[in-house]
Design an enzyme around this catalytic site. Structure first.
Site, PDB file in Angstrom:
ATOM      1  N   SER A   1       0.625  -1.240   0.058  1.00  0.00           N
ATOM      2  CA  SER A   1      -0.011   0.015  -0.006  1.00  0.00           C
ATOM      3  C   SER A   1       0.708   1.208   0.111  1.00  0.00           C
ATOM      4  O   SER A   1       1.918   1.140   0.568  1.00  0.00           O
ATOM      5  CB  SER A   1      -0.873  -0.072   1.279  1.00  0.00           C
TER       6      SER A   1
HETATM    7  N1  SAH Z   1      -1.031  -4.438   3.863  1.00  0.00           N
HETATM    8  C1  SAH Z   1      -0.524  -4.911   2.627  1.00  0.00           C
HETATM    9  C2  SAH Z   1      -1.348  -4.641   1.691  1.00  0.00           C
HETATM   10  C3  SAH Z   1      -1.222  -5.696   0.381  1.00  0.00           C
HETATM   11  S1  SAH Z   1      -2.580  -5.587  -0.587  1.00  0.00           S
HETATM   12  C4  SAH Z   1       0.793  -4.171   2.354  1.00  0.00           C
HETATM   13  O1  SAH Z   1       0.935  -3.001   2.364  1.00  0.00           O
HETATM   14  O2  SAH Z   1       1.764  -4.876   1.939  1.00  0.00           O
HETATM   15  C5  SAH Z   1      -3.805  -6.576   0.051  1.00  0.00           C
HETATM   16  C6  SAH Z   1      -3.664  -7.910   0.526  1.00  0.00           C
HETATM   17  O3  SAH Z   1      -4.681  -8.432   0.929  1.00  0.00           O
HETATM   18  C7  SAH Z   1      -2.942  -8.845  -0.611  1.00  0.00           C
HETATM   19  O4  SAH Z   1      -2.062  -9.406  -0.146  1.00  0.00           O
HETATM   20  C8  SAH Z   1      -4.034  -9.823  -0.882  1.00  0.00           C
HETATM   21  O5  SAH Z   1      -3.664 -11.165  -1.403  1.00  0.00           O
HETATM   22  C9  SAH Z   1      -4.729  -9.666   0.460  1.00  0.00           C
HETATM   23  N2  SAH Z   1      -6.119 -10.233   0.605  1.00  0.00           N
HETATM   24  C10 SAH Z   1      -7.177 -10.049  -0.425  1.00  0.00           C
HETATM   25  N3  SAH Z   1      -8.424 -10.707  -0.149  1.00  0.00           N
HETATM   26  C11 SAH Z   1      -8.009 -11.364   1.133  1.00  0.00           C
HETATM   27  C12 SAH Z   1      -8.829 -11.947   2.072  1.00  0.00           C
HETATM   28  N4  SAH Z   1     -10.215 -12.441   1.760  1.00  0.00           N
HETATM   29  N5  SAH Z   1      -8.357 -12.537   3.185  1.00  0.00           N
HETATM   30  C13 SAH Z   1      -6.974 -12.212   3.387  1.00  0.00           C
HETATM   31  N6  SAH Z   1      -6.176 -11.675   2.639  1.00  0.00           N
HETATM   32  C14 SAH Z   1      -6.762 -11.029   1.481  1.00  0.00           C
END
Ligand code: SAH
Length: 221
Positions: free
Chosen positions: A70
């Site tokens: 993010s």
């Molecule tokens: N906080 C992270 C954001 C990554 S993007 C960072 O800054 O690196 C969002 C993440 O949510 C992805 O890794 C994706 O695989 C995960 N995600 C999407 N749907 C999800 C779900 N239902 N349960 C758990 N994780 C999920």
């Protein structure tokens, strides 16, 4: 021995991080504790080497599997909204790179984090242990269901966008707890801030934001 260059990329890392902090402050991040941690957390180790030179730009960057780390401003904003009052036990849905997890672990007693893409987890784990953060538990699973075995939580932060408010997460908040979640379809979402009170839930809509979707189910890739 860690595989990561915690000193930064050459000499510019601290300076570029400081510049990022200046920018975040200008954009309304006022919590000095959060800014201090962003100034010291090496975001570049949460990004593949090929993109690490862009780690301190205020932008989301790809981390593989169609996901992104993010944007720092969004991480700071969500963290600021979550920790307006101190939160001991927090749940993060969407571990991704682990950067947001690391920031939460510096601010809260205990962080639990769920990720649905298994292949993202070993790197996140490795980075968090390279930073000696030991107050984190991670689980592969579908974050829609939360982590009821460890709940209720003082705070829940969802870092991907569901089309609608995930009701099961609300039930896992303590009274006085807060859920932060970007809700909506498509390209832009509303950042919703929901407090659980004695009488129910109070919702505030904060901002237009851009997240990858919160998907259902898990993947074992
Ligand atoms: N906080 C992270 C954001 C990554 S993007 C960072 O800054 O690196 C969002 C993440 O949510 C992805 O890794 C994706 O695989 C995960 N995600 C999407 N749907 C999800 C779900 N239902 N349960 C758990 N994780 C999920």
């Amino acid at each position: 021995m860690s595989n990561f260059d915690l000193q930064g990329i050459g000499m510019t890392s601290q300076r570029t991080r400081d510049r990022l902090v200046v920018r975040l402050r200008e954009q309304g991040i006022v919590d000095e504790k959060i800014l201090r941690h962003i100034a010291s957390l090496p975001r570049h180790i949460f990004i593949d080497e090929a993109l690490a030179h862009r780690a301190y730009e205020d932008t989301a960057l790809p981390i593989g599997h169609n996901q992104t780390i993010s944007q720092p401003f969004i991480v700071a904003l969500m963290t600021q909204l979550l920790t307006e009052v101190p939160r001991k036990k927090v749940l993060e849905v969407g571990t991704g790179s682990g950067y947001q997890t690391a920031l939460l672990a510096r601010l809260c007693e205990r962080v639990l984090s769920i990720e649905r893409i298994k292949a993202l987890m070993p790197k996140a784990r490795e980075r968090l242990s390279a930073l000696s953060l030991r107050n984190i538990q991670m689980r592969h699973g579908d974050g829609y269901a939360g982590w009821p075995e460890h709940g209720p939580f003082d705070g829940i932060l969802v870092t991907a966008a569901p089309p609608e408010l995930p009701e099961q997460l609300l039930e896992q908040l303590v009274i006085g707890g807060r859920l932060i979640v970007p809700v909506g379809d498509g390209n832009e979402q509303d950042l919703r801030v929901i407090d659980r009170t004695e009488d129910g839930f109070v919702e505030n809509v904060h901002d237009r934001v851009k997240f990858v979707p919160l998907l259902g189910g898990v993947t074992h890739r």
